[in-house]
Motif scaffolding. Structure first.
Motif: not given
Length: 311
Positions: A132-134, A107-108, A55-56, A86-87
């Protein structure tokens, strides 16, 4: 009369500059999509096989607007972005290609943003689930004196975006990204560590506007020293920084020739603290970045707090 005329002139200049800032937002791009600084430390290290949750909390605030020559525009206000990342990462235990581990990451993020001007007041702001990043393909090598990760990822436009709206959270376009992270242990005892992370962003056309943002190169880096504390508590401290450059022109039906020729640039330096708790398979981190000499974008600072746990 002269004072009254001077005030009217200054007010007119501020209105004009405010209009320029609004146009910067309307034209879809004054930075890339990668949250700068989030990969500055231990950039090349692949987690242990299994699952890791990270978590960042990333806070970016900017109170200066910069033109293409790097001059500060004569208006004050504030632009801030707060992101909760949230990764979930998965690492395969099997090794191949010279000892590489295969891994994948999703990563959401949830985000809120706000742009406020001293003249116009609140110009824009929104909050909610963001893009979101995948990273479906990662190869990582953890060696004795070096760790390297090679990554393909993409940003999906899952955040709210409506052309012309003032409460957007998403970018409105897909981004494909190639990236690489490296960590070098400068001493045999691994107490002095240099890390770097590079990403190149390939943007598609923005939905509803026809604007194609310029492509972007990102760089995070750090030089960290391990402090001898205890066997069950590890602490790192050191210098961090990030850079970002627009590499190609922004184009579209509403983009002027002058705007298309602009290239944003971001520079920063700061410090970081990392702590690890091996017995609990957990870690905590804090980073601070101060931006300087930016061009064609905003300038400010960033505070980033992170935590992870392996299971």
């Amino acid at each position: 009369m002269m004072g009254h005329a001077g005030n009217k002139t200054r007010f007119g200049i501020l209105i004009a500059v405010c209009f320029v800032i609004i146009q910067m937002l309307a034209n879809a791009q004054n930075r890339g999509v990668y949250p700068l600084g989030m990969s500055a430390t231990n950039s090349g290290v692949t987690p242990q096989p299994g699952f890791t949750y990270v978590n960042q909390l990333l806070f970016y605030t900017r109170d200066h607007a910069k033109d293409d020559a790097g001059n500060t525009l004569p208006i004050t206000g504030e632009n801030y972005v707060l992101m909760d990342m949230n990764t979930l990462a998965w690492v395969n235990e099997k090794k191949f290609l010279g000892g590489a581990n295969f891994s994948a990451v999703a990563t959401l993020p949830f985000a809120t943003n706000d742009l406020t001007s001293e003249i116009k007041g609140k110009i824009s702001g929104g909050g909610g689930f963001a893009d979101s990043y995948y990273m479906p393909f990662i190869l990582g090598w953890n060696k004795e004196r070096v760790a390297i990760r090679a990554i393909y990822g993409f940003l999906a436009p899952t955040g709210l975006f409506v052309a012309g709206a003032s409460d957007n959270v998403g970018s409105g376009y897909w981004t494909h990204a190639l990236s690489c992270g490296q960590t070098f242990y400068l001493e045999k005892n691994k107490r002095l560590v240099f890390s770097a992370f590079q990403m190149y962003e390939f943007h598609t056309t923005q939905e509803g506007t026809g604007i194609h943002p310029g492509e972007t190169f990102d760089l995070d880096y750090s030089l960290m020293a391990a402090l001898p504390i205890a066997n069950d508590f590890h602490l790192q401290a050191g210098l961090v920084g990030y850079e970002q450059r627009q590499t190609t022109a922004k184009t579209g039906p509403t983009i002027s020739t002058a705007a298309s020729q602009e290239r944003y640039a971001v520079n920063s330096v700061g410090f970081a603290l990392n702590s690890a708790f091996p017995k609990h398979k957990a870690s905590l981190g804090l980073k601070y970045f101060k931006e300087f000499s930016n061009r064609s974008t905003y300038q400010g600072y960033s505070i980033q707090v992170s935590g992870s746990i392996h299971f």
